[in-house]
Design an enzyme around this catalytic site. Structure first.
Site, PDB file in Angstrom:
ATOM      1  N   ASN A  26      31.492  28.432  22.887  1.00 53.02           N
ATOM      2  CA  ASN A  26      31.914  27.872  24.164  1.00 53.02           C
ATOM      3  C   ASN A  26      30.832  26.979  24.735  1.00 53.02           C
ATOM      4  O   ASN A  26      31.112  25.930  25.308  1.00 53.02           O
ATOM      5  CB  ASN A  26      32.237  29.004  25.144  1.00 53.02           C
ATOM      6  N   GLU A  33      31.116  23.679  23.137  1.00 49.22           N
ATOM      7  CA  GLU A  33      32.207  22.856  23.675  1.00 49.22           C
ATOM      8  C   GLU A  33      31.804  22.230  25.013  1.00 49.22           C
ATOM      9  O   GLU A  33      32.057  21.048  25.269  1.00 49.22           O
ATOM     10  CB  GLU A  33      33.463  23.721  23.875  1.00 49.22           C
ATOM     11  N   ASP A  91      30.983  77.223  24.536  1.00 42.78           N
ATOM     12  CA  ASP A  91      30.314  75.967  24.194  1.00 42.78           C
ATOM     13  C   ASP A  91      30.804  74.801  25.036  1.00 42.78           C
ATOM     14  O   ASP A  91      30.188  73.742  25.066  1.00 42.78           O
ATOM     15  CB  ASP A  91      30.552  75.620  22.714  1.00 42.78           C
ATOM     16  N   ASP A 114      25.413  73.271  14.863  1.00 44.43           N
ATOM     17  CA  ASP A 114      25.577  74.652  14.422  1.00 44.43           C
ATOM     18  C   ASP A 114      25.148  74.764  12.986  1.00 44.43           C
ATOM     19  O   ASP A 114      25.116  73.778  12.267  1.00 44.43           O
ATOM     20  CB  ASP A 114      27.068  75.014  14.416  1.00 44.43           C
ATOM     21  N   VAL A 136      39.618  27.014  30.558  1.00 43.44           N
ATOM     22  CA  VAL A 136      40.332  28.053  29.808  1.00 43.44           C
ATOM     23  C   VAL A 136      39.616  28.330  28.495  1.00 43.44           C
ATOM     24  O   VAL A 136      39.445  29.481  28.075  1.00 43.44           O
ATOM     25  CB  VAL A 136      41.795  27.624  29.540  1.00 43.44           C
ATOM     26  N   ASN A 157      40.132  26.229  20.779  1.00 49.96           N
ATOM     27  CA  ASN A 157      39.998  27.584  21.313  1.00 49.96           C
ATOM     28  C   ASN A 157      40.814  28.581  20.493  1.00 49.96           C
ATOM     29  O   ASN A 157      40.346  29.669  20.155  1.00 49.96           O
ATOM     30  CB  ASN A 157      40.447  27.579  22.777  1.00 49.96           C
ATOM     31  N   GLU A 209      37.607  35.128  28.773  1.00 52.28           N
ATOM     32  CA  GLU A 209      38.305  36.152  29.559  1.00 52.28           C
ATOM     33  C   GLU A 209      38.753  37.316  28.682  1.00 52.28           C
ATOM     34  O   GLU A 209      38.969  38.417  29.148  1.00 52.28           O
ATOM     35  CB  GLU A 209      39.496  35.551  30.315  1.00 52.28           C
ATOM     36  N   ASP A 224      32.002  75.287  18.961  1.00 53.63           N
ATOM     37  CA  ASP A 224      33.352  75.703  18.604  1.00 53.63           C
ATOM     38  C   ASP A 224      33.935  76.710  19.581  1.00 53.63           C
ATOM     39  O   ASP A 224      35.130  76.733  19.810  1.00 53.63           O
ATOM     40  CB  ASP A 224      33.392  76.247  17.172  1.00 53.63           C
ATOM     41  N   THR A 282      39.196  28.798  16.832  1.00 50.43           N
ATOM     42  CA  THR A 282      37.839  29.322  16.637  1.00 50.43           C
ATOM     43  C   THR A 282      37.558  30.597  17.405  1.00 50.43           C
ATOM     44  O   THR A 282      36.548  31.238  17.162  1.00 50.43           O
ATOM     45  CB  THR A 282      36.791  28.279  17.043  1.00 50.43           C
ATOM     46  N   ASP A 283      38.401  31.002  18.340  1.00 49.02           N
ATOM     47  CA  ASP A 283      38.090  32.227  19.090  1.00 49.02           C
ATOM     48  C   ASP A 283      38.724  33.461  18.482  1.00 49.02           C
ATOM     49  O   ASP A 283      38.044  34.368  18.032  1.00 49.02           O
ATOM     50  CB  ASP A 283      38.564  32.105  20.544  1.00 49.02           C
TER      51      ASP A 283
HETATM   52  P1  ADP Z   1      26.618  81.021  14.283  1.00 51.26           P
HETATM   53  O1  ADP Z   1      28.019  80.522  14.371  1.00 51.26           O
HETATM   54  O2  ADP Z   1      25.616  80.099  14.873  1.00 51.26           O
HETATM   55  O3  ADP Z   1      26.216  81.463  12.924  1.00 51.26           O
HETATM   56  P2  ADP Z   1      27.644  83.345  15.607  1.00 51.26           P
HETATM   57  O4  ADP Z   1      27.686  83.374  17.099  1.00 51.26           O
HETATM   58  O5  ADP Z   1      28.886  83.154  14.853  1.00 51.26           O
HETATM   59  O6  ADP Z   1      26.528  82.296  15.197  1.00 51.26           O
HETATM   60  O7  ADP Z   1      27.027  84.698  15.083  1.00 51.26           O
HETATM   61  C1  ADP Z   1      25.842  85.216  15.608  1.00 51.26           C
HETATM   62  C2  ADP Z   1      25.638  86.591  15.052  1.00 51.26           C
HETATM   63  O8  ADP Z   1      26.681  87.417  15.488  1.00 51.26           O
HETATM   64  C3  ADP Z   1      25.662  86.646  13.534  1.00 51.26           C
HETATM   65  O9  ADP Z   1      24.401  86.504  13.000  1.00 51.26           O
HETATM   66  C4  ADP Z   1      26.197  88.030  13.272  1.00 51.26           C
HETATM   67  O10 ADP Z   1      25.148  88.946  13.253  1.00 51.26           O
HETATM   68  C5  ADP Z   1      27.068  88.311  14.461  1.00 51.26           C
HETATM   69  N1  ADP Z   1      28.469  88.079  14.121  1.00 51.26           N
HETATM   70  C6  ADP Z   1      29.060  86.920  13.807  1.00 51.26           C
HETATM   71  N2  ADP Z   1      30.371  87.066  13.571  1.00 51.26           N
HETATM   72  C7  ADP Z   1      30.627  88.374  13.764  1.00 51.26           C
HETATM   73  C8  ADP Z   1      31.809  89.181  13.687  1.00 51.26           C
HETATM   74  N3  ADP Z   1      32.995  88.671  13.394  1.00 51.26           N
HETATM   75  N4  ADP Z   1      31.673  90.502  13.937  1.00 51.26           N
HETATM   76  C9  ADP Z   1      30.486  91.019  14.256  1.00 51.26           C
HETATM   77  N5  ADP Z   1      29.358  90.329  14.346  1.00 51.26           N
HETATM   78  C10 ADP Z   1      29.410  89.028  14.098  1.00 51.26           C
HETATM   79 MG    MG Z   2      30.075  81.339  14.431  1.00 51.82          MG
END
Ligand code: ADP
Ligand code: MG
Length: 778
Positions: free
Chosen positions: A665, A668, A603, A326, A279, A693, A284, A599, A696-697
């Site tokens: 262990n 021991e 993605d 990003d 044990v 045990n 375990e 985001d 110390t464990d």
């Molecule tokens: P990141 O988040 O990497 O900066 P985005 O996809 O948000 O890239 O944006 C890429 C491009 O899209 C920007 O450089 C801009 O020109 C255009 N863009 C971003 N947001 C908007 C928006 N709300 N309306 C119109 N164009 C946009």
């Molecule tokens: Mg963006």
């Protein structure tokens, strides 16, 4: 039987649920929540604390030990029996407390990662836990949202929903508001949004008509109970190791028992001693302790704004070799402000705009377009809410006499093509008081059919680090039938806006830390290559002469060509979200462990594929969070680096703990084995062994798990998860340090026996304990 909500007119449904187009008051929603309960699937019950406690005794060796102790008690050795049983109980309590704390930490993380919903309450947008929704609430939907309850849609703009989770249909469904026939089947109810399905495109608003188990998803939720939490690579290898070790220990204890009985020791006493030794020597609890260490690490991470969604991620963090991040909002502050505009052939600083306008007087269409092609809102106090890029434009236009709220009264929006990061632009259509229609498109300048002059002007803004947005207009005879790319052609470009988005103060330091830790930082952005390059150089991601690869350059490469250079590229600009997947794969093929941030709805595949998918807590969509392993509650790049440091610490400590416990262990075992071999009496009684045990464990183990990071933890390269934990001399350490402990103990046993000291066993006990604790300190 549920109501056929799809067959009701929208106002009928609203009335039916005694709601309004602006939703419920918080007071009313409280009443309904108390009446109907929370909007969540009745969860499968976790283990009850009592079961968890009982589980501590289910180990086979413990059962034998209890049996042997009872037999000993029955034959009159009841003091020993009670002592042994008490120690087993203490052990179980320690094990239980640890497991309980880990469960609690994990449950708290789960609760924090639970989805939110954007709801109209008291007529205002507010973000609430989706479980607080009640019938009659009005929910706002945008791309990337997971629909939080069953909805009767009230209005939609190009809304598309992926319902594959519910219907198996793999193409997103177009949604509308038309009332349908009562017999329409679920898959065709296009005026409904169903809980658990995903908005892939567009926007919308819906009335909550069913919640929790009454939703379509709730009816089949039983089939979807979550599976077991996956085990980490370390846990898996420890399990294998533990089983092997257990067999060795059992064999040794068997020999020990046999030899003892053969040489005339009493049978029951030998059995108790052998089983106690087994044990004590079988670790375990190791896999459970790893869980505890990971869970406590995850709890600590949350305090640093890194929310772990999948426990194994804590361990994987320590192995990351590439962070792909990003730019906007992660490396930069996302506090956009208009800095410079290019309009009518002139570059004008924002602060000089007023003056130039007086002479120019024809910037009106430019400002009007900025305000109208915009999804941000400004209330009567001038407080703007929405995407920072958009609010910056809104504020700028308003400051120069073009308030969106006013303009929309005379130029109502009649249609739209929403923004997405593939097209990198959005378009809205408006009707003037005289009935004429025009559209406004804004987005990446290259996506607006700009001429050479404008492209060059926009490039100039970008290389100075400004985020550029072009604004264009088009006149129409009538609203076009097809709201697709063809409606975004023949544009008349009015101008370009340059937005200032400074790098985060702590980001440069975090980049340096990563590089010192052997982790490469790569920027992946949809933004202009000029902007990306400028920011990357300021943060030290890119050398002065380093180059930026654009999405179109990337797609022109063959997989082999790309693979040959992927390790050296530090900045990707104007990439489409799908290309993130390609980058991850290329890096993983070269044996790298990749953390990737994201985001948006597009993605999600990349986040899932990454070794550590990192979603933005503030700007991230539900889908991105759902796919991620880790959520950054503050959207901050340096939080990723802190999380990696924490991951390395947790892993280090697990190794320290492992080394400590297995070496102890081994000490021991050596002691108990070698002493009889050289003709000394058996050094310790069962109760001694069990007590050592306990002492110390468990507790030193917890202390080791809480150790602060070693200095220089971020100055060494990442650990390769394929390396065995016993690499680096741990195996040899376990054997020789254990032997050393055993020899020291036996030497003292011999010494005190030689002096006819009656306390020889006390000395053996003390020396064995202290040598183990000394080892822990070392
Ligand atoms: P990141 O988040 O990497 O900066 P985005 O996809 O948000 O890239 O944006 C890429 C491009 O899209 C920007 O450089 C801009 O020109 C255009 N863009 C971003 N947001 C908007 C928006 N709300 N309306 C119109 N164009 C946009
Ligand atoms: Mg963006």
């Amino acid at each position: 039987m549920n109501t056929a909500w799809h067959a009701q007119e929208t106002d009928e449904a609203i009335e039916h649920l005694k709601s309004t187009t602006d939703g419920l008051t918080s007071e009313e929603s409280r009443v309904r929540l108390a009446r109907d309960g929370h909007n969540e699937f009745t969860a499968t019950k976790g283990k009850s604390p009592f079961m968890m406690f009982l589980d501590q005794f289910k180990d086979f060796m413990i059962v034998i030990l209890i049996g042997a102790a009872l037999v000993a008690g029955a034959t009159g050795e009841w003091v020993d029996a009670i002592a042994i049983l008490s120690i087993i109980l203490i052990n179980a309590v320690i094990g239980f407390v640890q497991e309980y704390r880990a469960e609690e930490a994990i449950a708290a993380l789960k609760a924090m990662a639970a989805p939110n919903a954007l709801v109209l309450r008291d007529g205002k947008r507010s973000t609430l836990p989706a479980s607080d929704l009640v019938q009659g609430d009005v929910v706002l939907l945008e791309a990337g949202a997971i629909i939080p309850a069953d909805l009767r849609l009230l209005d939609t703009a190009a809304l598309k929903v992926d319902e594959s989770a519910l219907t198996g249909e793999s193409f997103p469904v177009d949604k509308g508001v038309e009332t349908l026939a009562a017999e329409t089947v679920v898959a065709d109810r296009d005026n409904m949004g169903f809980k658990g399905t995903v908005v892939t495109y567009g926007r919308g608003r819906g009335l909550v008509v069913e919640t929790a188990m009454n939703t379509e998803f709730g009816k089949i939720a039983q089939m979807l109970q979550e599976g077991e939490e996956a085990k980490t690579p370390l846990q898996k290898s420890l399990e294998v190791f533990g089983k092997r070790l257990a067999l060795i220990v059992l064999a040794l204890c068997g020999i020990f028992f046999g030899v003892g009985v053969f040489s005339g020791q009493p049978l029951l006493e030998m059995l108790l001693t052998a089983v106690s030794l087994a044990v004590a020597a079988i670790p375990e609890a190791l896999p459970a302790l790893v869980t505890v260490a990971l869970a406590l690490g995850a709890r600590k991470l949350v305090q640093q704004n890194a929310l772990i969604r999948k426990l194994p991620a804590v361990e994987t963090l320590g192995s990351v070799t590439y962070i792909c991040t990003d730019k906007t909002g992660t490396l930069t502050m996302n506090s956009m402000e208009v800095d410079t505009v290019y309009v009518a052939g002139k570059v004008i600083r924002a602060k000089d705009f007023e003056a130039s306008e007086a002479t120019e007087n024809s910037h009106d269409p430019f400002l009007l377009a900025m305000a109208l092609c915009n999804d941000a809102d400004m209330d009567s106090n001038g407080e703007a809410a929405g995407d920072p890029t958009e609010t910056a434009l809104l504020v700028f236009a308003a400051a120069h006499g073009h308030a969106k709220l006013e303009l929309e009264k005379t130029h109502p929006r009649v249609a739209e093509i929403p923004f997405d990061s593939d097209r990198k632009r959005m378009t809205t259509f408006h009707r003037r008081p005289d009935g004429s229609v025009f559209s406004v498109t804004k987005g990446a300048v290259e996506a607006l059919q700009a001429d050479e002059t404008i492209l060059a002007a926009s490039n100039d803004l970008a290389v100075n680090g400004l985020r550029t947005i072009g604004v264009a207009i088009r006149e129409w005879d009538a609203l076009p039938e097809n709201l697709d790319a063809s409606a975004e052609e023949d544009l008349d470009l009015l101008g370009v806006v340059g937005l200032l988005d400074p790098p985060r103060a702590e980001a440069a330091e975090a980049v340096r830390t990563s590089q010192a830790a052997g982790i490469h930082v790569v920027m992946i952005t949809g933004d202009h290559p000029g902007t990306a390059g400028n920011i990357a150089r300021r943060l030290g991601i890119l050398d002065e002469d380093g180059v930026v690869m654009t999405g179109s350059e990337l797609s022109a490469l063959t997989p082999e060509e790309f693979a040959a250079q992927v390790e050296d590229i530090r900045v990707y600009a104007r990439v489409a979200p799908e290309q993130k997947l390609k980058i991850i794969q290329a890096l993983q093929d070269r044996g790298h462990y990749v953390a990737m941030t994201g985001d948006g709805v597009n993605d999600a595949p990349a986040l899932r594929r990454a070794d550590i998918g990192v979603a933005m807590g503030i700007t991230g969509t539900d889908v991105a969070k759902e796919a991620a392993h880790l959520i950054l509650l503050d959207d901050n790049f340096s939080t990723i680096v802190n999380a990696i440091r924490e991951g390395r610490r947790v892993f280090d400590n697990i190794l320290k703990f492992l080394k400590y416990i297995v070496t102890s262990n081994s000490g021991e075992l050596w002691t108990m084995f070698l002493a009889p071999l050289i003709g000394l009496p058996i050094p310790l009684l069962p109760i001694h062994i069990l007590w050592i045990n306990v002492v110390t464990d468990g507790l030193p183990g917890l202390a080791l798990a809480a150790e602060p990071p070693e200095p220089g933890i971020m100055d060494r390269p990442p650990r390769d998860p394929k390396d065995s934990v016993f690499a680096g001399g741990m195996g040899i350490h376990i054997v020789w340090v254990g032997l050393l402990m055993g020899l020291v103990t036996i030497a003292s046993q011999w010494l005190f026996l030689h002096d006819n000291d009656v306390h020889w066993q006390t000395m053996v006990f003390t020396i064995l304990c202290l040598s183990q604790l000394g080892h822990a300190v070392a």
